[in-house]
Design an enzyme around this catalytic site. Structure first.
Site, PDB file in Angstrom:
ATOM      1  N   HIS A 136       7.692   6.658   4.642  1.00 53.72           N
ATOM      2  CA  HIS A 136       8.659   5.816   3.710  1.00 53.72           C
ATOM      3  C   HIS A 136      10.107   6.314   4.099  1.00 53.72           C
ATOM      4  O   HIS A 136      10.863   5.547   3.542  1.00 53.72           O
ATOM      5  CB  HIS A 136       8.348   6.062   2.159  1.00 53.72           C
ATOM      6  CG  HIS A 136       6.936   5.655   1.615  1.00 53.72           C
ATOM      7  ND1 HIS A 136       6.677   4.126   2.119  1.00 53.72           N
ATOM      8  CD2 HIS A 136       5.978   5.890   1.065  1.00 53.72           C
ATOM      9  CE1 HIS A 136       5.403   3.932   1.533  1.00 53.72           C
ATOM     10  NE2 HIS A 136       5.058   5.101   0.990  1.00 53.72           N
ATOM     11  N   ASP A 254      -5.098   7.079   0.895  1.00 54.76           N
ATOM     12  CA  ASP A 254      -4.837   6.657  -0.571  1.00 54.76           C
ATOM     13  C   ASP A 254      -5.328   5.141  -0.408  1.00 54.76           C
ATOM     14  O   ASP A 254      -5.365   4.537  -1.642  1.00 54.76           O
ATOM     15  CB  ASP A 254      -3.401   6.531  -0.963  1.00 54.76           C
ATOM     16  CG  ASP A 254      -2.480   6.300   0.053  1.00 54.76           C
ATOM     17  OD1 ASP A 254      -2.749   5.871   1.194  1.00 54.76           O
ATOM     18  OD2 ASP A 254      -1.288   6.433  -0.068  1.00 54.76           O
TER      19      ASP A 254
HETATM   20 ZN   LIG Z   1       0.413   6.018   0.422  1.00 56.30          ZN
END
Ligand SMILES: [Zn+2]
Length: 317
Positions: A136, A254
């Site tokens: 990110h 995830d």
């Molecule tokens: Zn993630």
């Protein structure tokens, strides 16, 4: 008796981490916690895989290596934000403690070392068990638990230092790798293929901003069937056409059905399967070379099991 030459021993798989990665903490209830690395390490030991790995301690990334990805202003901001005690929040989810900067330097440095090891032919594959994660982190912005974009730093190192012309970044984290896209969108030396749940944080990725970005959003509830179909129908043909000389994996776990932060329904077998497919691509075009680095994954048991399946295939595939 004719002499039979023994088969050459296969090159080892590297396992790269650093003690500082266990000291970076963002508060007692933060899901991106040091226990994540312990869960992976425990599972590798329990499954007997650990003995097949060659262990390395990550060196810190250099400023020169970071500047290939991040702006000088951003690097100064992060350095000045590092607290001598307590936490300094960069966004509502992302904080620095006194050890975070060292952890982030080693996380990015791990992917650089991994790249050097596979390019020098000392290892065939590498898994970087590091945190903070990276996908990110944009050129000029920390966000979503990420400080430096580890996978992007490694990919740029492969292009600049090792002279490669084509590298692929494969991102199966449940969140869109907006930072990696920010760094590489429009850079034809890099092909990024990704799946992620959409809509979900960071709410980007539904569109492909450039031909070298192959984003495939998946709806909440999608599982093995949908994921494997995307990989078979979209990722693999794109990778085949691109012929990457080295594969980088943003390995977030995830999208597992047990993960508390998202709603996809993958299981350990999907991570083993996709890793085998990537090993096949790497074997065909990249001398088998794969550099994988940990991104997300917040259900500790599922994270350990999934990462172990991934590493097992890196070793065996
Ligand atoms: Zn993630």
């Amino acid at each position: 008796m004719p002499r039979v030459d023994p088969e050459p021993a296969p090159l080892p798989t590297a396992y790269i981490t650093h003690p500082a990665c266990m000291k970076h903490e963002m508060g007692p209830y933060h899901p991106e916690c040091p226990d994540r690395l312990a869960a992976i390490n425990d599972r590798l030991i329990a499954s007997g895989l650990d003995v097949y790995l060659r262990h390395y301690e990550a060196p810190p990334v250099t400023r020169e290596q970071l500047l290939r990805v991040h702006s000088a202003v951003y690097l100064s901001e992060i350095e000045h934000a590092s607290p001598s005690e307590g936490l300094h929040f960069l966004d509502p989810d992302t904080a620095l403690n006194p050890h975070s900067l060292e952890a982030a330097r080693c996380a990015a440095g791990a992917v650089v070392l991994a790249t050097d090891l596979v390019m020098r032919g000392e290892c065939r594959r590498a898994f970087c068990a590091v945190r903070p994660p990276g996908h990110h982190a944009e050129r000029r912005r920390a966000m979503g638990f990420c400080l430096y974009n580890n996978v992007a730093v490694g990919a740029m190192h492969a292009l600049d230092r090792h002279g490669l012309d084509r590298v692929a970044v494969i991102d199966f984290d449940v969140h869109h790798g907006n930072g990696t896209e920010d760094v590489f969108s429009g850079d034809e030396r890099v092909l990024m293929v990704s799946t992620f749940q959409h809509p979900l944080y960071p709410y980007s990725g539904a569109d492909n901003p450039a031909p070298n970005m192959v984003n495939v959003p998946l709806p909440e509830g999608a599982g093995s069937i949908e994921f494997r179909e995307v990989v078979r129908e979209i990722w693999l043909p794109a990778l085949e056409a691109f012929r990457p000389q080295l594969l980088f994996v943003s390995a977030g776990f995830d999208a597992h059905r047990e993960d508390p932060l998202a709603g996809l329904r993958l299981v350990e077998g999907d991570y083993a399967w996709v890793t085998r497919e990537l090993c096949h691509v790497a074997g065909k075009h990249a001398h088998g070379r794969i550099v994988s680095t940990l991104e997300g994954g917040y259900a500790l048991s599922a994270l350990g099991r999934s990462a172990a399946e991934h590493v097992k295939e890196l070793v065996a595939g």
